[in-house]
Each structure stands twice: as C-alpha cells, then as structure tokens.
Design a protein around this motif. Structure first.
Motif, PDB file in Angstrom:
ATOM      1  N   TRP A  82       0.826  -1.208   0.000  1.00 47.29           N
ATOM      2  CA  TRP A  82       0.000   0.000   0.000  1.00 47.29           C
ATOM      3  C   TRP A  82       0.860   1.259   0.000  1.00 47.29           C
TER       4      TRP A  82
ATOM      5  N   HIS B 175      -5.823  -0.577   3.527  1.00 44.62           N
ATOM      6  CA  HIS B 175      -6.499   0.653   3.104  1.00 44.62           C
ATOM      7  C   HIS B 175      -7.600   1.027   4.095  1.00 44.62           C
ATOM      8  N   GLU B 176      -8.418   0.057   4.469  1.00 43.74           N
ATOM      9  CA  GLU B 176      -9.513   0.320   5.399  1.00 43.74           C
ATOM     10  C   GLU B 176      -8.993   0.679   6.780  1.00 43.74           C
TER      11      GLU B 176
ATOM     12  N   SER C 187      -7.278  -1.052  -6.920  1.00 47.14           N
ATOM     13  CA  SER C 187      -7.984  -1.836  -7.939  1.00 47.14           C
ATOM     14  C   SER C 187      -7.146  -1.942  -9.215  1.00 47.14           C
TER      15      SER C 187
ATOM     16  N   PHE D  43      -8.338   8.988  -0.142  1.00 51.44           N
ATOM     17  CA  PHE D  43      -8.766   7.604   0.035  1.00 51.44           C
ATOM     18  C   PHE D  43      -9.634   7.118  -1.121  1.00 51.44           C
ATOM     19  N   CYS D  44     -10.329   8.017  -1.769  1.00 48.70           N
ATOM     20  CA  CYS D  44     -11.052   7.657  -2.991  1.00 48.70           C
ATOM     21  C   CYS D  44     -10.051   7.290  -4.093  1.00 48.70           C
TER      22      CYS D  44
ATOM     23  N   GLU E 162      -8.296   3.925  -3.381  1.00 51.38           N
ATOM     24  CA  GLU E 162      -9.136   2.754  -3.652  1.00 51.38           C
ATOM     25  C   GLU E 162      -9.045   2.372  -5.129  1.00 51.38           C
ATOM     26  N   LYS E 163      -9.062   3.396  -5.996  1.00 52.02           N
ATOM     27  CA  LYS E 163      -8.906   3.147  -7.425  1.00 52.02           C
ATOM     28  C   LYS E 163      -7.501   2.632  -7.727  1.00 52.02           C
TER      29      LYS E 163
ATOM     30  N   PHE F 167      -6.371  -4.010   0.328  1.00 55.41           N
ATOM     31  CA  PHE F 167      -7.690  -3.504   0.703  1.00 55.41           C
ATOM     32  C   PHE F 167      -7.867  -3.458   2.215  1.00 55.41           C
TER      33      PHE F 167
ATOM     34  N   LYS G 175      -7.674   4.223   6.613  1.00 52.76           N
ATOM     35  CA  LYS G 175      -8.811   5.137   6.453  1.00 52.76           C
ATOM     36  C   LYS G 175      -9.492   5.385   7.795  1.00 52.76           C
TER      37      LYS G 175
END
Length: 284
Positions: free
Chosen positions: A31, A243-244, A210, A202-203, A206-207, A240, A247
C-alpha cells in the motif's frame, strides 16, 4: 496535471510507481509504495515543494513538484494536527513569531541544557515542554535533505502557515520556487481542507489498489507494515485491508479535531518554563 485545494498531489499510475524488486526480479507491491506521487501545498500564488526551473534543468528533473510517497507527508501532517488543535496564546506566539525570536528561544533552551549536570523530575518536564513548544506545528521535511521549513500555527481562530524554502545548490541556484513568508486562513477553513484532502486521497487510493490488482497481478503483493497471521498468504486482499485500517485511523483523528477532543496543552506550565529559561539563560 490538475491540482486543487491547499494540499495537492497526483498519484502516479501503478506501472510508474517505484517499487522495490525482490531476488526473483518481481516487484514487491504494498500500500505504501502505491502512494508514489508528485505533490505541493498551495498558499495563494505560492507553491511549496515546487522545484525551480534552474534546479530542474541542472539535474534533468522532469516533474516540477516534489516526487515522493504522498502517505509520508500525510502521516507527518496528521501527527501535528492533534497538537495544533490547541490554539497558542498570543503572548506565547510572540516567542516564535519570526525566525529571530524562534532562534533566540532555541538558544536560551540550549544554554539551559548546557548547564544541567543532572536532570531532576522538574527538569524533565521543562525539557519536554520546551521541546514540544519548539516543534509545535512543524511539518517534518527531514526526509527531503534540503531546506524546506513549513509550520502551522493555530492562533486565535486562525491558522498561520510560516514557510522558509530559501535554499540554494552549490552554484547558488534556488532549489525551490517558494521563498519565505506566511499565509493565513481560518481554523474552520483549515479543517475543511483536511477533510477534503482525506476524501480525495482515500477515494483515489481505492482506485489505485484496484488498478494494481488488475495491472500488476504477476508481481508480489504483500504488507510490510502491519503484522498479520503467519498462516495468511500475502495477496491483494492485504492492500484492501490495510487501506480500510488506514482510512479508519485518519478519519478518527479528523473526528477528534472537529469535536475538539484532542489532548489539551497546559499553556500555563509552558509559559512558566519559557519565562524561566529566557530570564536566566538568555546570554549576550
């Protein structure tokens, strides 16, 4: 490249991010490395962390903005946010109002340190208080190895950003476009900027994750910062999950700021400590 707001960044595409390579020649994807970006702080017409054209030409640098993993600046910013939620009394702000006064207070503190033989419990408290005061609101930029000082001071209902980016290379060419000065906005505006930054970051991340899962599927995905169950195999799920976790952590700090629930600073104690060292250790 389009930048907006006070805090600005642009994540690199996942194929352009700088990843460490393992012994099998595979990229180690985590990450942190996916936050590789160019970034700057926009203060009116001034851009902090923007390289001068002279410096770029000499070193054949393509990006005019600082190139690093953006999470580093975000973490450093969020480290000082709970501190600067405490508004500095104006009589104490005068001790760090400009570089001359800041250096004078630092010198008084150094003189006090030099004369201490053994630290008592009271001395330990004074040391901690003055160190905390001198570092109040100072964004860590030591990893850049060049002069670039940026401080966020909360005074009354304002955030006053002091900056000093006047550094030169060996041929006396300016490294940055910014010089030195200050920029002011309200504390509410500042918190709005912080929230805006988190929402965008954070948006975008997330991309980014992915895209990494789709475009770097033949590389090695793992998480070097969070301790996991040893029986769990590394994979994109780590990205992921981390990331959470990050966040949740960052937004928790934001909620504390907005609700004014951060740890309070004992300004009276710091005032007494500053008065003591300036009266007794200010040498000609």
């Amino acid at each position: 490249m389009i930048f907006i707001s006070l805090f600005n960044y642009e994540l690199k595409s996942v194929t352009e991010c700088a990843f460490p390579i393992n012994k099998n020649g595979k990229k180690n994807i985590c990450w942190f490395w996916l936050t590789d970006s160019s970034y700057y702080i926009k203060l009116g017409e001034t851009k902090l962390f923007e390289l001068s054209s002279e410096f770029m030409k000499k070193h054949d640098i393509k990006s005019c903005f600082d190139d690093y993993y953006y999470i580093r600046q975000l973490e450093d910013l969020f480290e000082i946010l709970p501190v600067i939620s405490n508004s500095i009394p104006e009589d104490l702000y005068k001790y760090i109002y400009n570089e001359k006064k800041y250096k004078n207070l630092t010198k008084c503190f150094d003189n006090w340190i030099d004369e201490q033989k053994v630290f008592s419990d009271k001395d330990e408290i004074l040391d901690e208080n003055i160190c905390s005061f001198l570092s109040y609101g100072r964004l860590d930029t030591g990893y850049l190895n060049v002069k670039c000082c940026c401080c966020f001071y909360h005074v009354s209902d304002q955030i006053i950003i002091h900056y000093d980016f006047e550094d030169f290379d060996e041929e006396n060419n300016p490294i940055w476009t910014a010089k030195s000065g200050r920029f002011t906005l309200t504390y509410k505006e500042f918190l709005d900027e912080i929230e805006n930054l988190l929402n965008r970051f954070f948006c975008d991340m997330e991309k980014q994750i992915s895209n990494a899962a789709a475009e770097l599927k033949d590389e090695v995905f793992y998480d070097i910062f969070v301790q996991r169950d040893k029986n769990t195999k590394p994979g994109t799920a780590y990205l992921f999950e981390e990331h959470e976790e990050r966040k949740i952590s960052f937004y928790s700090v934001l909620r504390s700021l907005k609700n004014n629930n951060c740890k309070k600073i004992n300004w009276d104690e710091i005032r007494e400590n500053i008065k003591f060292i300036t009266l007794n250790f200010e040498k000609a």
